[in-house]
Design an enzyme around this catalytic site. Structure first.
Site, mmCIF file in Angstrom:
data_model
loop_
_atom_site.group_PDB
_atom_site.id
_atom_site.type_symbol
_atom_site.label_atom_id
_atom_site.label_comp_id
_atom_site.label_asym_id
_atom_site.label_seq_id
_atom_site.Cartn_x
_atom_site.Cartn_y
_atom_site.Cartn_z
ATOM 1 C CB SER A 156 -40.627 19.154 -29.067
ATOM 2 O OG SER A 156 -40.250 19.379 -30.393
ATOM 3 C CB SER A 194 -39.802 19.309 -33.573
ATOM 4 O OG SER A 194 -40.337 20.582 -33.288
ATOM 5 C CE LYS A 248 -37.472 21.832 -31.546
ATOM 6 N NZ LYS A 248 -38.859 21.846 -31.076
#
Length: 356
Positions: free
Chosen positions: A102, A47, A50
């Site tokens: 997240s 993640s 992101k």
């Protein structure tokens, strides 16, 4: 972590304690890498993807846009903010769900809204990565779930993180430990996945990550005085490991490096010979000051080489370069500066020769 475990991370000694597959400590202020381990190795990064998702979305859309959640976004797995097909959410709230807790569903919803499709949005992400100099990055999803074609490096993640932190809107979000958002008119609290925000009061983000292939990943930003440090750890086996190794990198960066005037002990006065000048020998005094970040243990070991021009002939103009000074730590050149004469040296006139 308990106070005892945090102390364990603080007191670990020796760079061999970093067991992450890749690790980096980077001083933003001085644009200097302080610690590196496999920082150019292409790895899955979960993640932490992101960060770039948020950058591309912010620069290509309006945060007050209303986003209609698709079935594709609602059914994505992993970490989510529990979006349902047909929900309407402000883009700014999706960004908070993306960066704070997240949400993979938020990532897909953002990608579809901004790019028209996940594929188009990923093209935008890869183009932005190249533009920013993150040339070893290739993303095929906006969330970072495992895919063999999805990878980046610790070095590239430091570049992307530095860029995100220059955008106040996004920097404010990654600094939040918790906040509320609205999903289809209903209030929902979101909490950070970044444990470092609860350990350092001067920590300001950036992003966590975890998948089976990527392991535990963590990017942080911590400030102290005028200095800002970004740390990256990729491929840790456990959450505790990524936390302790991040703590070590942060403390190492601030403890072992010092802002130093590297020319504090340099020679600043020379006698130079200038042919055809009114004074054959001229004394030159100059002042140099340059603050650099160097290892504390090296402060007393800075050495200098002076390269002053020979066979100077008058006239010599004020601020003309008459030489160079090189600063070294052991065999490593850390800086070079030009030596300029602070006054004009005039040429002898005919009368000077006659009066001799």
């Amino acid at each position: 972590l308990t106070d005892e475990e945090i102390a364990e991370g603080t007191n670990m000694s020796g760079s061999n304690i970093i067991r992450a597959k890749s690790a980096l400590a980077y001083d933003i202020t001085y644009n200097k890498i302080l610690y590196s381990k496999n920082i150019e190795e292409k790895l899955p990064n979960a993640s932490t993807t992101k960060i770039l998702t948020a950058i591309v979305a912010y620069e290509n859309s309006n945060m007050d846009d209303i986003v209609l959640i698709s079935q594709n976004a609602a059914r994505v797995g992993g970490s989510t903010i529990n979006l349902k097909s047909g929900d309407q959410v402000e883009l700014g709230d999706l960004m908070k769900g993306l960066l704070i807790c997240s949400g993979n569903d938020a990532a897909v919803a953002i990608a579809e809204h901004v790019g028209g499709s996940v594929e188009n949005f990923c093209d935008m992400m890869n183009n932005k990565a190249i533009e920013l100099g993150a040339k070893n990055t290739h993303f095929v999803t906006p969330h970072g779930l495992d895919n063999d074609e999805h990878y980046t490096t610790a070095s590239d993640l430091a570049i992307l993180s530095s860029y995100l932190l220059k955008i106040p809107y996004l920097a404010d979000i990654v600094d939040m430990r918790n906040t509320t958002i609205k999903i289809d008119g209903q209030t929902k609290e979101v909490r950070t996945t970044n444990e470092i925000l609860g350990i350092y009061s001067n920590a300001h983000g950036v992003k966590t990550g975890f998948t089976g292939k990527a392991g535990r990943c963590l990017i942080t930003e911590v400030s102290s005085g005028d200095r800002d440090i970004i740390t990256v750890v990729l491929g840790c086996d456990t959450k505790k490991q990524r936390t302790l190794e991040t703590i070590w990198l942060i403390n190492y960066s601030f403890r072992e490096f010092e802002e130093t005037d590297i020319y504090e002990n340099a020679r600043n006065r020379f006698e130079i010979t200038v042919d055809k000048s009114t004074n054959i020998t001229n004394e030159v005094e100059f002042s140099l000051k340059k603050i650099e970040l160097i290892p504390k243990e090296s402060k007393e070991n800075i050495k200098y080489i002076y390269d002053i021009k020979k066979n100077l002939v008058a006239p010599v103009k004020k601020n003309e370069i008459i030489g160079k000074i090189y600063a070294f730590i052991e065999e490593d050149l850390i800086d070079m500066e030009e030596i300029k004469i602070p006054y004009e040296i005039k040429r002898k006139s005919v009368l000077d020769y006659l009066n001799k």
